[in-house]
Design an enzyme around this catalytic site. Structure first.
Site, PDB file in Angstrom:
ATOM      1  N   HIS A 143      31.898  77.401 118.238  1.00 12.05           N
ATOM      2  CA  HIS A 143      31.272  78.669 118.616  1.00 12.05           C
ATOM      3  C   HIS A 143      29.768  78.610 118.393  1.00 12.05           C
ATOM      4  CE1 HIS A 143      35.427  80.152 118.426  1.00 12.05           C
ATOM      5  NE2 HIS A 143      35.013  81.153 119.180  1.00 12.05           N
ATOM      6  N   LYS A 147      28.011  82.909 114.718  1.00 12.11           N
ATOM      7  CA  LYS A 147      29.339  83.332 114.266  1.00 12.11           C
ATOM      8  C   LYS A 147      29.454  83.142 112.761  1.00 12.11           C
ATOM      9  CE  LYS A 147      34.264  82.985 115.374  1.00 12.11           C
ATOM     10  NZ  LYS A 147      34.372  84.448 115.505  1.00 12.11           N
TER      11      LYS A 147
END
Length: 254
Positions: A143, A147
């Site tokens: 990600h 995040k």
């Protein structure tokens, strides 16, 4: 016209959901966020009052933070409104709150609202149910650099699917954060690896590895819009459902 309220309206997902709600010809009831600043759409202010938002909504979507979950559930219970929870980073205590709330309202909780990811989870469960524990299962996710939780909610969703297919508890067979001299891999373990960098919306790969062969299945998200689209589809499906706890399998008819 269906009216959808958005918890976590100032975040990336909140704004993507607002975009899809409008494109679908539905009504944005409003949005809340801890800052209570700005607009979720022209003329629709972001506030800090979840109870007022719940009263104005037919269904609510929550992509906020774990710390706000309790207040959001209280608002939905008080107004008897269904809610879809897509917030990640939830701990066992949060799931206990969700279980209690689902005794009083229709509630859908998922680690990922993408229709493709949920189909992937069904395939992972099916594969795990047919392959023995001599097939090692590893889940790799990547990600964007912003995040804050790991493994991702989607990785855990896929891990739960694999564990369910094998008839085991993920908590008892999960391996995470390997570093240094770890010893040999435990038979039947489900491993996780988390990568962070750039602007990746979400990449997930599930690897089934045996002696001499390997199966790899995965999903790549190219935009947050896919999650928003699935969340709105799930929220619309949730309206009119009986009281209880649901996941995206119901939305997909799996």
């Amino acid at each position: 016209m269906t009216s959808i309220g958005i918890f976590g309206a100032a975040g990336r997902m909140g704004r993507a959901i607002a975009q899809i709600v409008q494109e679908a010809g539905l009504k944005i009831a409003g949005g809340t966020d801890r800052g209570g600043e700005g607009e979720i759409a022209p003329g629709i202010s972001i506030t800090t009052d979840p109870h007022a938002l719940a009263r104005q909504s037919d269904v609510l979507i929550d992509f906020s933070v774990p710390g706000a979950l309790s207040a959001h559930l209280d608002a939905c219970i008080a107004t008897k409104k269904p809610v879809l929870i897509g917030t990640t980073g939830l701990e066992p205590a949060h799931h206990a709150l969700i279980d209690e709330a689902a005794k009083r309202i229709p509630l859908l909780q998922t680690g990922n609202t993408s229709l493709g990811v949920n189909l992937l989870a069904a395939l992972v469960e099916q594969a795990a149910s047919r392959l023995g524990d001599d097939w090692d299962i590893e889940i790799v996710e990547m990600h964007h650099r912003h995040k804050v939780d790991a493994p991702s909610g989607t990785a855990l969703l896929l891990g739960e699917a694999a564990a369910q297919g094998r008839g085991i508890a993920l908590a008892d067979h999960s391996e995470r954060g390997r570093d240094g001299i770890t010893g040999a891999r435990a038979r039947g373990a489900i491993g996780f690896a988390a990568l962070r960098g750039g602007s990746v919306a979400g990449d997930h790969q599930v690897i089934f590895a045996a002696e001499g062969e390997r199966i790899e299945i995965g999903h790549r998200a190219e935009s947050r819009i896919i999650f928003a689209r699935g969340a709105v589809k799930g929220a619309r499906w949730l309206i009119g459902q009986p009281i209880g706890r649901y996941d995206m399998k119901g939305v997909l008819g799996l």
